[in-house]
Design an enzyme around this catalytic site. Structure first.
Site, PDB file in Angstrom:
ATOM      1  N   THR A 199      42.602  35.788  48.356  1.00  0.00           N
ATOM      2  CA  THR A 199      42.049  36.641  48.682  1.00  0.00           C
ATOM      3  C   THR A 199      43.215  37.179  49.987  1.00  0.00           C
ATOM      4  O   THR A 199      44.341  36.459  49.986  1.00  0.00           O
ATOM      5  CB  THR A 199      40.871  36.474  50.211  1.00  0.00           C
ATOM      6  N   GLY A 234      44.379  46.280  43.888  1.00  0.00           N
ATOM      7  CA  GLY A 234      44.946  44.851  44.311  1.00  0.00           C
ATOM      8  C   GLY A 234      44.279  44.023  43.545  1.00  0.00           C
ATOM      9  O   GLY A 234      44.097  43.893  42.066  1.00  0.00           O
ATOM     10  N   ASP A 235      44.552  42.649  43.706  1.00  0.00           N
ATOM     11  CA  ASP A 235      44.833  41.518  42.664  1.00  0.00           C
ATOM     12  C   ASP A 235      43.087  41.181  41.680  1.00  0.00           C
ATOM     13  O   ASP A 235      43.676  40.623  41.665  1.00  0.00           O
ATOM     14  CB  ASP A 235      45.658  40.627  43.671  1.00  0.00           C
ATOM     15  N   THR A 284      37.689  39.877  51.216  1.00  0.00           N
ATOM     16  CA  THR A 284      36.954  39.543  49.623  1.00  0.00           C
ATOM     17  C   THR A 284      37.245  38.650  49.639  1.00  0.00           C
ATOM     18  O   THR A 284      36.836  36.803  50.347  1.00  0.00           O
ATOM     19  CB  THR A 284      38.629  39.455  48.982  1.00  0.00           C
ATOM     20  N   GLY A 313      47.228  42.520  48.520  1.00  0.00           N
ATOM     21  CA  GLY A 313      46.966  42.634  46.981  1.00  0.00           C
ATOM     22  C   GLY A 313      48.206  42.800  46.159  1.00  0.00           C
ATOM     23  O   GLY A 313      48.518  42.105  45.384  1.00  0.00           O
TER      24      GLY A 313
HETATM   25  N1  GLY Z   1      42.758  41.337  47.842  1.00  0.00           N
HETATM   26  C1  GLY Z   1      41.955  42.169  48.267  1.00  0.00           C
HETATM   27  C2  GLY Z   1      42.441  43.909  47.495  1.00  0.00           C
HETATM   28  O1  GLY Z   1      44.197  43.510  47.912  1.00  0.00           O
HETATM   29  O2  GLY Z   1      42.457  44.302  47.376  1.00  0.00           O
END
Ligand code: GLY
Length: 307
Positions: free
Chosen positions: A224, A203-204, A173, A227
């Site tokens: 990053t 994700g986050d 990310t 997530g």
């Molecule tokens: N941090 C990116 C995801 O988990 O999609």
């Protein structure tokens, strides 16, 4: 009041160690990070807004196939790409986010359009791409985002029935946080998500408060990592809240929140900038692609033993 501008970026965290990197990959990643810093620096050094700087830096990383965002995004289980991104302006708490984008070249550009051109905060899937087309944002075939390396990761995942963490123990990310000369902060994050994701997994990164948050009363954060854990902790907002309401120092807040993520079994990292000009990295993984720029110069790093 005039401030000294600052920019911090990341290109992912995870099991990034010297032994797992070739000299070419090391060089390419550092060059990519430096190009992104230059794009943001051009905005900030000219007196531009933090929001413009983070969008410019992230857009450069989206175009670079070495990172898991834009071109170079990981494959879903169904061998497609679904992109997520978000942006937030700390001066107004205005935010824009998108998930499941499949034909818009720049997910961060689309998140920015949601912030500036729509009455909404979060758009998803076909509707998000439709809004992008209505706004005249560049469209591409979904295969534009593919690279051979990402396809191999999906094939390994399917062939060996392993998890995304095992095929690519790195969360590529990308994100940026900035402080502009007017004293305002902003954050942006963009990702392809996790290899082999399915069932519309989100994700986050596009979730305001989890992967991205910016508030002039505290700081700007981009995350990053894995997530699911970042969502459960509400990482980006939790860091801002600890600074604003509990009076924790930015480093203490970031470390405490990353320790919470680790306690749940999650790995990754965050970057922060405060309106006072403090720039911070915190990660609980072996490495994090990262870089910082200010009027005193630019620097990039990959491994945990680098400054
Ligand atoms: N941090 C990116 C995801 O988990 O999609």
């Amino acid at each position: 009041m005039a401030s000294d501008w600052k920019l911090v970026i990341h290109g992912g965290a995870g099991g990034i160690e010297r032994k797992s990197m070739t000299p070419d990959k090391d060089r390419e990643v550092r060059a990519g990070l430096d190009r992104a810093l230059q794009a943001g620096e051009q905005v900030l050094a000219g007196g531009g807004r933090a929001l413009d700087a983070v969008a410019a830096a992230v857009c450069v990383l989206e175009d670079d196939p070495n990172f898991n965002a834009g071109r170079g995004s990981v494959f879903t289980w169904d061998e497609t790409h679904e992109l997520d991104a978000s942006v937030m302006d700390g001066s107004t708490l205005a935010a824009g986010a998108v998930t499941g984008v499949s034909t818009t070249k720049s997910a961060v550009g689309l998140a920015r359009a949601v912030l500036e051109k729509s009455p909404h905060v979060f758009l998803s899937h076909e509707g998000a791409d439709r809004f992008a087309r209505e706004q005249g944002l560049e469209q591409v075939a979904n295969s534009y985002f593919s690279t051979p390396e990402r396809r191999q990761q999906l094939e390994r995942l399917k062939a060996h029935k392993v998890s995304a963490l095992e095929v690519e123990y790195k969360f590529g990310t990308v994100g940026a946080v900035a402080l502009d000369a007017s004293g305002h902060v902003a954050a942006a994050t963009s990702t392809g998500g996790m290899t082999g994701k399915r069932w519309g997994r989100i994700g986050d990164s596009p979730i305001i408060g989890a992967g991205t948050y910016a508030d002039d009363r505290a700081c700007a954060v981009s995350a990053t990592g894995h997530g699911e854990h970042f969502i459960r902790v509400g990482v980006a907002h939790e860091i801002c809240a600890r600074i604003r309401l509990a009076g924790q120092s930015p480093q203490a807040a970031a470390d405490a929140v990353m320790a919470e993520v680790k306690g749940l079994g999650g790995e990754g990292g965050v970057i922060l900038v405060t309106p006072g000009g403090k720039t911070i990295y915190a990660f609980n993984s072996a490495g994090m692609y990262r870089g910082t720029a200010s009027a005193s110069g630019r620097s990039v790093a990959i491994y945990s033993d680098e400054r």
